[in-house]
Design an enzyme around this catalytic site. Sequence first.
Site, PDB file in Angstrom:
ATOM      1  N   ASP A  33     -10.320   5.787  -3.340  1.00  0.00           N
ATOM      2  CA  ASP A  33      -9.080   6.180  -2.685  1.00  0.00           C
ATOM      3  C   ASP A  33      -9.059   7.693  -2.593  1.00  0.00           C
ATOM      4  OD1 ASP A  33      -6.436   6.549  -1.795  1.00  0.00           O
ATOM      5  OD2 ASP A  33      -5.764   4.786  -2.895  1.00  0.00           O
ATOM      6  N   CYS A  83       0.858  -1.185   0.000  1.00  0.00           N
ATOM      7  CA  CYS A  83       0.000   0.000   0.000  1.00  0.00           C
ATOM      8  C   CYS A  83       0.892   1.231   0.000  1.00  0.00           C
ATOM      9  CB  CYS A  83      -0.919  -0.003   1.216  1.00  0.00           C
ATOM     10  SG  CYS A  83      -1.977   1.457   1.341  1.00  0.00           S
ATOM     11  N   GLY A  84       0.833   2.008  -1.066  1.00  0.00           N
ATOM     12  CA  GLY A  84       1.717   3.159  -1.210  1.00  0.00           C
ATOM     13  C   GLY A  84       1.437   4.258  -0.217  1.00  0.00           C
ATOM     14  N   HIS A  85       0.180   4.692  -0.146  1.00  0.00           N
ATOM     15  CA  HIS A  85      -0.125   5.773   0.797  1.00  0.00           C
ATOM     16  C   HIS A  85       0.129   5.307   2.225  1.00  0.00           C
ATOM     17  CE1 HIS A  85      -4.027   4.072   2.187  1.00  0.00           C
ATOM     18  NE2 HIS A  85      -3.854   4.927   3.175  1.00  0.00           N
ATOM     19  N   CYS A 100      -3.095   7.334  -4.674  1.00  0.00           N
ATOM     20  CA  CYS A 100      -2.873   5.887  -4.713  1.00  0.00           C
ATOM     21  C   CYS A 100      -1.454   5.570  -5.167  1.00  0.00           C
ATOM     22  CB  CYS A 100      -3.890   5.176  -5.603  1.00  0.00           C
ATOM     23  SG  CYS A 100      -3.833   3.375  -5.463  1.00  0.00           S
ATOM     24  N   GLY A 101      -0.631   5.114  -4.219  1.00  0.00           N
ATOM     25  CA  GLY A 101       0.772   4.876  -4.527  1.00  0.00           C
ATOM     26  C   GLY A 101       1.020   3.703  -5.449  1.00  0.00           C
ATOM     27  N   THR A 102       0.472   2.528  -5.105  1.00  0.00           N
ATOM     28  CA  THR A 102       0.664   1.377  -5.988  1.00  0.00           C
ATOM     29  C   THR A 102      -0.064   1.596  -7.306  1.00  0.00           C
ATOM     30  OG1 THR A 102      -1.154   0.182  -4.903  1.00  0.00           O
ATOM     31  CG2 THR A 102       1.082  -0.260  -4.117  1.00  0.00           C
ATOM     32  N   HIS A 146      -8.993  -2.917  -7.832  1.00  0.00           N
ATOM     33  CA  HIS A 146      -8.806  -1.484  -8.044  1.00  0.00           C
ATOM     34  C   HIS A 146      -9.074  -1.163  -9.520  1.00  0.00           C
ATOM     35  CE1 HIS A 146      -6.221  -2.575  -4.624  1.00  0.00           C
ATOM     36  NE2 HIS A 146      -6.358  -1.334  -4.197  1.00  0.00           N
TER      37      HIS A 146
END
Length: 333
Positions: A250, A91-93, A254-256, A225
């Site tokens: 989101d 999870c990026g964020h 969204c990082g990923t 997603h």
Amino acid sequence: MRSRLVLHAVDSHTEGMPTRVITGGIGTVPGSSMNERRLYFREHRDQIKQLLMNEPRGHSAMSGAILQPPTRTDCDWGVIYIEVSGYLPMCGHGTIGVATVLVETGMVEVTEPVTTIRLDTPAGVVVAEVTVEGGAARAVTLRNVPSFAIALDREATLADGRTVTYDLAYGGNFYAVLPLDAFGLPFDRSRKDEILAAGLSLMEAINAAGEPVHPEDPTIRGCRHVHLYAPGATARHSRHAMVIHPGWFDRSPCGTGTCARMAQLHARGELPLHTEFVNESFLGTRFTGRLLGTTEVAGRPAVLPSFTGRAWITGTAQYLLDPDDPFPAGFVL
């Protein structure tokens, strides 16, 4: 005050999206890798995830991260990512939130101007470079796991009989990527219910036809997603609405998803290496990404993505469970 457990947390938000970082009360989860720990927690301790993410302690778009000792000697901390809908490989964020919490609580040795943190995640090693000024985390740049396009111009037939064309890419999770115009909808938050329904309908069609599976780890599977980019989006600056299972947006860029989008653009020949890419959320917040190089994943061409964003700590808490609480796992309404 009575409680069957006490969970220590530091709450934050990354460009609008919450991350509840659990710093104590869990203990070490069994498993020889972070992915094994993720699967163990899902199988044996899911009630704790539900308690933290669901109402009344959480909400429909809540997400979090459980800090663990790393399973690798070359990492500083391990992370299990949790959200209302389940357990993410990456999870990026959430990782930006974790890195910010680790720096600002002194849980890692802090150096200025940059503190580097190596995180052991279920998807692989993620490196966080935290820009620090006066002890405060001002920005976090993540070097994410290898990302790649699965398919371009794939078609899906929706439940209502319509056919839409989309690209499928991986950036730590699987993403369907397509223009919002494919559904004939405007990029307008007043139409969010229709946009959400459109994204969920595509998600359902993709998984029904055969859910995507990571070529090196079959436990990472399924499209949850859908990245719907706005009219006028380019390979340098893109606005989007990110639809997430089981039915929310989101709040962050969204990082990923940013990494998957860059992999998709690179596969189309639109985003060269070492070129800045600004990815803007439905709220208007931004991550800035770039591709650092190329590699392969199970013989498939892949890219090495990075992106930068910021998180802000919003509070600290101890979450309790009274023995008489009628909702020991919370609830979803």
